[in-house]
Motif scaffolding. Structure first.
Motif, PDB file in Angstrom:
ATOM      1  N   ASP A   8     -14.316 -95.945 -49.995  1.00 18.98           N
ATOM      2  CA  ASP A   8     -14.367 -96.652 -51.283  1.00 18.98           C
ATOM      3  C   ASP A   8     -13.638 -97.997 -51.207  1.00 18.98           C
ATOM      4  O   ASP A   8     -14.117 -98.997 -51.734  1.00 18.98           O
ATOM      5  CB  ASP A   8     -13.749 -95.804 -52.402  1.00 18.98           C
ATOM      6  CG  ASP A   8     -14.604 -94.599 -52.751  1.00 18.98           C
ATOM      7  OD1 ASP A   8     -15.830 -94.648 -52.537  1.00 18.98           O
ATOM      8  OD2 ASP A   8     -14.030 -93.596 -53.242  1.00 18.98           O
ATOM      9  N   ASP A 123     -23.726 -98.711 -49.404  1.00 19.76           N
ATOM     10  CA  ASP A 123     -24.449 -98.263 -50.598  1.00 19.76           C
ATOM     11  C   ASP A 123     -25.309 -97.042 -50.297  1.00 19.76           C
ATOM     12  O   ASP A 123     -25.358 -96.097 -51.083  1.00 19.76           O
ATOM     13  CB  ASP A 123     -25.318 -99.394 -51.160  1.00 19.76           C
ATOM     14  CG  ASP A 123     -24.524-100.458 -51.886  1.00 19.76           C
ATOM     15  OD1 ASP A 123     -23.349-100.194 -52.253  1.00 19.76           O
ATOM     16  OD2 ASP A 123     -25.068-101.564 -52.081  1.00 19.76           O
ATOM     17  N   ALA A 126     -23.028 -94.034 -49.905  1.00 17.54           N
ATOM     18  CA  ALA A 126     -22.513 -93.619 -51.214  1.00 17.54           C
ATOM     19  C   ALA A 126     -23.588 -92.879 -52.009  1.00 17.54           C
ATOM     20  O   ALA A 126     -23.304 -91.869 -52.662  1.00 17.54           O
ATOM     21  CB  ALA A 126     -22.011 -94.832 -51.990  1.00 17.54           C
ATOM     22  N   ARG A 129     -24.071 -89.388 -50.787  1.00 22.67           N
ATOM     23  CA  ARG A 129     -22.938 -88.516 -51.125  1.00 22.67           C
ATOM     24  C   ARG A 129     -22.731 -88.397 -52.626  1.00 22.67           C
ATOM     25  O   ARG A 129     -21.770 -87.798 -53.079  1.00 22.67           O
ATOM     26  CB  ARG A 129     -21.663 -89.043 -50.474  1.00 22.67           C
ATOM     27  CG  ARG A 129     -21.740 -88.935 -48.973  1.00 22.67           C
ATOM     28  CD  ARG A 129     -20.453 -89.325 -48.340  1.00 22.67           C
ATOM     29  NE  ARG A 129     -20.563 -89.161 -46.894  1.00 22.67           N
ATOM     30  CZ  ARG A 129     -19.547 -89.264 -46.085  1.00 22.67           C
ATOM     31  NH1 ARG A 129     -18.365 -89.553 -46.562  1.00 22.67           N
ATOM     32  NH2 ARG A 129     -19.711 -89.121 -44.799  1.00 22.67           N
ATOM     33  N   LEU A 131     -21.949 -90.825 -54.728  1.00 22.57           N
ATOM     34  CA  LEU A 131     -20.796 -91.611 -55.165  1.00 22.57           C
ATOM     35  C   LEU A 131     -21.203 -92.914 -55.800  1.00 22.57           C
ATOM     36  O   LEU A 131     -20.373 -93.790 -56.027  1.00 22.57           O
ATOM     37  CB  LEU A 131     -19.894 -91.934 -53.966  1.00 22.57           C
ATOM     38  CG  LEU A 131     -19.329 -90.732 -53.212  1.00 22.57           C
ATOM     39  CD1 LEU A 131     -18.611 -91.216 -51.953  1.00 22.57           C
ATOM     40  CD2 LEU A 131     -18.401 -89.945 -54.096  1.00 22.57           C
ATOM     41  N   ASP A 132     -22.474 -93.100 -56.124  1.00 21.04           N
ATOM     42  CA  ASP A 132     -22.938 -94.393 -56.625  1.00 21.04           C
ATOM     43  C   ASP A 132     -22.803 -94.540 -58.116  1.00 21.04           C
ATOM     44  O   ASP A 132     -23.212 -95.531 -58.691  1.00 21.04           O
ATOM     45  CB  ASP A 132     -24.386 -94.648 -56.198  1.00 21.04           C
ATOM     46  CG  ASP A 132     -25.347 -93.587 -56.762  1.00 21.04           C
ATOM     47  OD1 ASP A 132     -24.862 -92.532 -57.200  1.00 21.04           O
ATOM     48  OD2 ASP A 132     -26.569 -93.846 -56.747  1.00 21.04           O
TER      49      ASP A 132
END
Length: 133
Positions: A8, A123, A126, A129, A131-132
């Motif tokens: 992150d 991106d 993310a 996973r 996480l976006d």
């Protein structure tokens, strides 16, 4: 460099750098240079890439020999391009932490391409996973 402890942090750092570069590009696009010939017969305005945006020739200059008019025009455009280059250096230098030269401009462009690719990769990771959000 920022304190990067995880994915992150790395993504945030990459986005910050892209934003700085985008601001630099926007600032460069807004710049111009102005120049005047030695005798004051010609005034020029140039923009990014040295492109001529405006050229004003005093009507009395037309009484000069053609080669003198050409020299006046060339001098005004050259002065405008030099002023634009000085302004561009003032914008670019803080971003790349050194005055640009022919090699560093190419390096900057290559670095920007690598940074774009890194952000795209981050991106994708993310999104995979979740996480976006």
């Amino acid at each position: 460099m920022a304190d990067i402890r995880n994915l992150d942090d790395l993504a945030e750092y990459a986005h910050q750098q892209l934003a700085r570069i985008q601001r630099m590009q926007d600032d460069l696009a807004d710049q111009f240079g102005t120049g005047e010939s030695p005798r004051g017969y010609v005034r020029a305005r140039t923009g990014p890439g040295g492109g001529l945006q405006e050229l004003r020739i005093d009507p009395t200059a037309m009484r000069l020999p053609a080669e003198d008019v050409a020299a006046e025009v060339t001098a005004a455009i050259t002065a405008a391009q030099q002023e634009y280059a000085r302004r561009a250096d003032e914008i670019i230098t803080p971003v790349i932490a050194a005055a640009p030269d022919q090699n560093s401009v190419g390096d900057l462009e290559a670095g920007m391409r690598r940074l774009d690719g890194l952000v795209d990769d981050l991106d994708r990771i993310a999104r995979r996973r979740g996480l976006d959000g």
